[in-house]
Design a protein around this motif. Structure first.
Motif, short mmCIF file in Angstrom:
data_model
loop_
_atom_site.label_atom_id
_atom_site.label_comp_id
_atom_site.label_asym_id
_atom_site.label_seq_id
_atom_site.Cartn_x
_atom_site.Cartn_y
_atom_site.Cartn_z
N THR A 235 0.85 -1.19 0.00
CA THR A 235 0.00 0.00 0.00
C THR A 235 0.88 1.24 0.00
N ASP A 236 0.61 2.16 -0.90
CA ASP A 236 1.46 3.35 -1.02
C ASP A 236 1.12 4.36 0.06
N PHE A 237 2.04 4.58 0.98
CA PHE A 237 1.83 5.51 2.08
C PHE A 237 1.72 6.95 1.58
N HIS B 40 4.98 0.63 7.33
CA HIS B 40 5.52 -0.50 8.07
C HIS B 40 4.65 -1.73 7.80
N LEU B 41 5.05 -2.85 8.37
CA LEU B 41 4.36 -4.11 8.13
C LEU B 41 3.18 -4.27 9.09
N ARG C 272 6.86 -2.63 13.09
CA ARG C 272 6.70 -1.18 12.95
C ARG C 272 7.98 -0.49 12.50
N ARG C 273 9.10 -1.21 12.56
CA ARG C 273 10.36 -0.66 12.05
C ARG C 273 10.60 -1.06 10.59
N ALA C 274 9.76 -1.92 10.05
CA ALA C 274 9.96 -2.42 8.68
C ALA C 274 9.39 -1.43 7.68
N SER C 275 10.17 -0.41 7.38
CA SER C 275 9.69 0.66 6.50
C SER C 275 9.90 0.36 5.01
N ALA D 104 10.14 -6.05 5.38
CA ALA D 104 8.84 -6.67 5.64
C ALA D 104 8.80 -8.10 5.12
N LEU D 105 9.34 -8.32 3.93
CA LEU D 105 9.38 -9.68 3.37
C LEU D 105 10.23 -10.61 4.22
N ARG D 106 11.29 -10.08 4.81
CA ARG D 106 12.15 -10.90 5.67
C ARG D 106 11.42 -11.32 6.93
#
Length: 214
Positions: free
Chosen positions: A29-31, A69-70, A118-121, A126-128
């Motif tokens: 989703t595009d922030f 974030h994720l 929340r740190r996965a920007s 996020a995939l990891r």
């Protein structure tokens, strides 16, 4: 944090099995709310119902999304309507907590850390995180990424960072193909979507130009 040790720890006694496939739908989703990207995601939402009906009844579906974030929109479920609603709601920019962990059966929530999410920007990070949580569950696995692009443009080149490389290693190690479906206008960052599919034994298709192919 040692990525390799994370996989070993979760697979030793913590794995949950499922008789069907475990399918994770990853919505990008595009922030920034770039109009073409938002319209592409809305268009994808019109295609998701027939796609979900293609899965076997015993398949379980989880939905994650990433904007700034994720987020875990929906843990593994066989309820197709619940999965569809989660995919459609992923376009909303809202703060989310992790859902309750189920007592039994496969689960992503059981193996996720909200603060790390929340740190996965970036998509690679996020995939990891998703790869590690998914590896803690036994069974055949598939990840479907619906997004507009992965990577960053630097000096007219698309660069994929270390977190993306680590994520690809995890998916290969667990033999999890990642299918990438382009929802954007086919810009330069599509390269990252194609590379993700190639690295994991999946495939790439555009939902804009050839929606039936996707």
């Amino acid at each position: 944090r040692d990525v390799g040790s994370d996989v070993d720890d979760t697979s030793a006694g913590a794995a949950e099995s499922s008789p069907g496939r475990l399918i994770v739908v990853f919505m990008q989703t595009d922030f920034q709310r770039e109009p073409l990207r938002v319209m592409g995601q809305l268009h994808f939402n019109t295609l998701i119902a027939p796609m979900l009906e293609m899965f076997e009844p015993e398949d379980s579906i989880a939905v994650v999304s990433q904007d700034s974030h994720l987020k875990l929109q929906c843990d593994f479920t066989r309820d197709r309507q619940k999965a569809r609603d989660a995919i459609q709601k992923s376009i909303e920019i809202r703060k989310m907590e992790l859902p309750p962990v189920p007592d039994s059966g496969p689960s992503l929530a059981r193996h996720l850390d909200l603060q790390e999410m929340r740190r996965a920007s970036k998509p690679g990070a996020a995939l990891r995180i998703v790869a590690r949580a998914l590896a803690a569950n036994d069974g055949q696995k598939v990840v479907i990424v619906a997004g507009w692009g992965i990577g960053e443009m630097v000096n007219r080149r698309v660069l994929l960072d270390r977190t993306w490389t680590e994520a690809m290693s995890l998916y290969r190690a667990s033999r999890t193909p990642v299918i990438t479906l382009g929802t954007g206008a086919g810009g330069s960052l599509t390269y990252g979507l194609v590379a993700t599919a190639v690295q994991t034994g999946g495939f790439y298709a555009s939902t804009q130009s050839f929606p039936s192919q996707g």
